[in-house]
Structure formats: C-alpha cells, structure tokens
Design a protein around this motif. Structure first.
Motif, mmCIF file in Angstrom:
data_model
loop_
_atom_site.group_PDB
_atom_site.id
_atom_site.type_symbol
_atom_site.label_atom_id
_atom_site.label_comp_id
_atom_site.label_asym_id
_atom_site.label_seq_id
_atom_site.Cartn_x
_atom_site.Cartn_y
_atom_site.Cartn_z
ATOM 1 N N MET A 224 0.849 -1.160 0.000
ATOM 2 C CA MET A 224 0.000 0.000 0.000
ATOM 3 C C MET A 224 0.907 1.239 0.000
ATOM 4 S SD MET A 224 -2.876 1.200 2.835
ATOM 5 C CE MET A 224 -2.735 -0.323 3.666
ATOM 6 N N ASP A 225 0.619 2.169 -0.875
ATOM 7 C CA ASP A 225 1.448 3.371 -0.932
ATOM 8 C C ASP A 225 0.971 4.391 0.105
ATOM 9 O OD1 ASP A 225 -0.769 4.665 -1.975
ATOM 10 O OD2 ASP A 225 0.009 4.816 -3.997
ATOM 11 N N HIS A 226 1.767 5.432 0.292
ATOM 12 C CA HIS A 226 1.490 6.432 1.321
ATOM 13 C C HIS A 226 0.146 7.124 1.091
ATOM 14 C CE1 HIS A 226 2.099 9.534 4.281
ATOM 15 N NE2 HIS A 226 1.901 10.458 3.357
ATOM 16 N N THR A 227 -0.185 7.426 -0.156
ATOM 17 C CA THR A 227 -1.433 8.117 -0.460
ATOM 18 C C THR A 227 -2.633 7.272 -0.059
ATOM 19 O OG1 THR A 227 -0.362 9.224 -2.296
ATOM 20 C CG2 THR A 227 -2.756 9.248 -2.279
ATOM 21 N N GLU A 228 -2.579 6.000 -0.382
ATOM 22 C CA GLU A 228 -3.679 5.099 -0.032
ATOM 23 C C GLU A 228 -3.800 4.955 1.483
ATOM 24 O OE1 GLU A 228 -5.223 0.538 -0.814
ATOM 25 O OE2 GLU A 228 -3.509 1.292 -1.936
ATOM 26 N N ALA A 229 -2.674 4.830 2.169
ATOM 27 C CA ALA A 229 -2.687 4.713 3.629
ATOM 28 C C ALA A 229 -3.260 5.977 4.252
ATOM 29 C CB ALA A 229 -1.289 4.438 4.156
ATOM 30 N N SER A 230 -2.864 7.122 3.739
ATOM 31 C CA SER A 230 -3.354 8.394 4.261
ATOM 32 C C SER A 230 -4.860 8.516 4.041
ATOM 33 C CB SER A 230 -2.625 9.553 3.583
ATOM 34 O OG SER A 230 -3.125 10.775 4.035
ATOM 35 N N TRP A 231 -5.321 8.122 2.869
ATOM 36 C CA TRP A 231 -6.753 8.186 2.564
ATOM 37 C C TRP A 231 -7.527 7.274 3.504
ATOM 38 C CZ3 TRP A 231 -10.343 4.569 0.989
ATOM 39 C CH2 TRP A 231 -11.592 5.084 0.614
ATOM 40 N N LYS A 232 -7.057 6.058 3.724
ATOM 41 C CA LYS A 232 -7.756 5.133 4.619
ATOM 42 C C LYS A 232 -7.783 5.665 6.041
ATOM 43 C CE LYS A 232 -7.305 0.846 2.100
ATOM 44 N NZ LYS A 232 -6.936 -0.556 2.146
ATOM 45 N N ASN A 233 -6.673 6.268 6.466
ATOM 46 C CA ASN A 233 -6.607 6.850 7.804
ATOM 47 C C ASN A 233 -7.634 7.966 7.954
ATOM 48 O OD1 ASN A 233 -5.388 7.262 10.415
ATOM 49 N ND2 ASN A 233 -4.522 9.125 9.554
ATOM 50 N N GLU A 234 -7.691 8.860 6.970
ATOM 51 C CA GLU A 234 -8.665 9.956 7.015
ATOM 52 C C GLU A 234 -10.084 9.418 6.972
ATOM 53 O OE1 GLU A 234 -7.802 12.779 3.949
ATOM 54 O OE2 GLU A 234 -5.738 13.026 4.624
ATOM 55 N N ASN A 235 -10.299 8.337 6.238
ATOM 56 C CA ASN A 235 -11.635 7.773 6.100
ATOM 57 C C ASN A 235 -12.152 7.226 7.432
ATOM 58 O OD1 ASN A 235 -13.931 7.072 4.558
ATOM 59 N ND2 ASN A 235 -13.193 4.977 4.390
ATOM 60 N N VAL A 236 -11.335 6.487 8.174
ATOM 61 C CA VAL A 236 -11.827 5.938 9.442
ATOM 62 C C VAL A 236 -12.089 7.051 10.452
ATOM 63 C CG1 VAL A 236 -10.845 3.633 9.168
ATOM 64 C CG2 VAL A 236 -9.526 5.380 10.350
ATOM 65 N N ILE A 237 -11.277 8.097 10.430
ATOM 66 C CA ILE A 237 -11.520 9.228 11.331
ATOM 67 C C ILE A 237 -12.779 9.973 10.898
ATOM 68 C CG2 ILE A 237 -10.619 11.449 12.123
ATOM 69 C CD1 ILE A 237 -7.826 10.130 12.090
ATOM 70 N N SER A 238 -12.982 10.118 9.601
ATOM 71 C CA SER A 238 -14.189 10.761 9.091
ATOM 72 C C SER A 238 -15.432 9.958 9.474
ATOM 73 C CB SER A 238 -14.097 10.904 7.572
ATOM 74 O OG SER A 238 -15.252 11.503 7.064
ATOM 75 N N GLN A 239 -15.356 8.646 9.375
ATOM 76 C CA GLN A 239 -16.484 7.803 9.772
ATOM 77 C C GLN A 239 -16.779 7.966 11.266
ATOM 78 O OE1 GLN A 239 -15.191 3.930 8.518
ATOM 79 N NE2 GLN A 239 -15.974 4.187 6.444
ATOM 80 N N LEU A 240 -15.725 8.035 12.066
ATOM 81 C CA LEU A 240 -15.903 8.230 13.500
ATOM 82 C C LEU A 240 -16.537 9.590 13.766
ATOM 83 C CD1 LEU A 240 -15.586 7.505 16.462
ATOM 84 C CD2 LEU A 240 -13.186 8.246 16.314
ATOM 85 N N ARG A 241 -16.055 10.621 13.096
ATOM 86 C CA ARG A 241 -16.601 11.966 13.270
ATOM 87 C C ARG A 241 -18.086 11.983 12.906
ATOM 88 N NH1 ARG A 241 -12.973 14.557 10.515
ATOM 89 N NH2 ARG A 241 -11.674 14.919 12.327
ATOM 90 N N ASN A 242 -18.458 11.325 11.815
ATOM 91 C CA ASN A 242 -19.867 11.255 11.413
ATOM 92 C C ASN A 242 -20.703 10.540 12.474
ATOM 93 O OD1 ASN A 242 -19.376 12.615 9.028
ATOM 94 N ND2 ASN A 242 -19.217 10.760 7.799
ATOM 95 N N SER A 243 -20.153 9.470 13.029
ATOM 96 C CA SER A 243 -20.869 8.733 14.072
ATOM 97 C C SER A 243 -21.078 9.596 15.308
ATOM 98 C CB SER A 243 -20.097 7.465 14.456
ATOM 99 O OG SER A 243 -20.133 6.531 13.416
ATOM 100 N N ILE A 244 -20.052 10.362 15.676
ATOM 101 C CA ILE A 244 -20.164 11.250 16.836
ATOM 102 C C ILE A 244 -21.197 12.342 16.558
ATOM 103 C CG2 ILE A 244 -18.924 12.875 18.335
ATOM 104 C CD1 ILE A 244 -18.075 9.924 18.711
ATOM 105 N N ASP A 245 -21.224 12.855 15.332
ATOM 106 C CA ASP A 245 -22.240 13.848 14.949
ATOM 107 C C ASP A 245 -23.642 13.258 15.061
ATOM 108 O OD1 ASP A 245 -20.258 15.728 14.450
ATOM 109 O OD2 ASP A 245 -20.356 15.507 12.265
ATOM 110 N N ASN A 246 -23.795 12.013 14.651
ATOM 111 C CA ASN A 246 -25.097 11.342 14.759
ATOM 112 C C ASN A 246 -25.521 11.195 16.220
ATOM 113 O OD1 ASN A 246 -25.242 11.086 11.989
ATOM 114 N ND2 ASN A 246 -24.537 8.968 11.955
#
Length: 88
Positions: free
Chosen positions: A1-23
C-alpha cells in the motif's frame, strides 16, 4: 500500500468516526428535548454505532489525537445519556 492510499484510509476511518459522533450529538439533542422511550433508544443505538466506529478508528488509524478528542465527545454524550435515562 502506498502512502497516499494509507493516508486516505486513515482519514476515512476518522471521518467515519466523526460522522458517528455527529449522529450521537443529533440523537442526544432530540432525546433531551423530547425524552421518550423511542428517542432515548435511538440515542442509545447511535452510541453503540459510534463505539464500533471508535474501535475501528483505534485499530486502523495512526493518528491518536483526533481519535482521543472524538472519544472524549462520545464519553460526554454517554454520561448525558445515562443521566437522561436516570431522570426519565
């Protein structure tokens, strides 16, 4: 996995968590303004979903600081929910 893909996945799980907290915040607002069994149950369900998102974020993210902040928000909401359930 390249750095860009790892960074995107990292941001995605945090974004999902943020959305859950907003809910959770939205459901808690509804439960506090209209504390019925249904609104409290909805808040409880969103807390469970946020807990799952939190565990996922801890497992998959390399950045602890945003997760810790979101976890604190979730813990505050859990305390509010418990208080709401006691007062109903």
């Amino acid at each position: 996995m390249d750095h860009t893909e790892a960074s995107w996945k990292n941001e995605n799980v945090i974004s999902q968590l943020r959305n859950s907290i907003d809910n959770v915040a939205e459901a808690m607002g509804q439960a506090q303004s209209n504390p019925t069994a249904q609104t409290i149950q909805r808040a409880q369900n969103t807390v469970h979903q946020a807990d799952s998102a939190l565990q996922n974020a801890w497992a998959k993210s390399e950045h602890a600081e945003p997760i810790q902040r979101l976890e604190e928000q979730l813990n505050d909401s859990k305390k509010q929910l418990e208080q709401l359930k006691r007062n109903k």
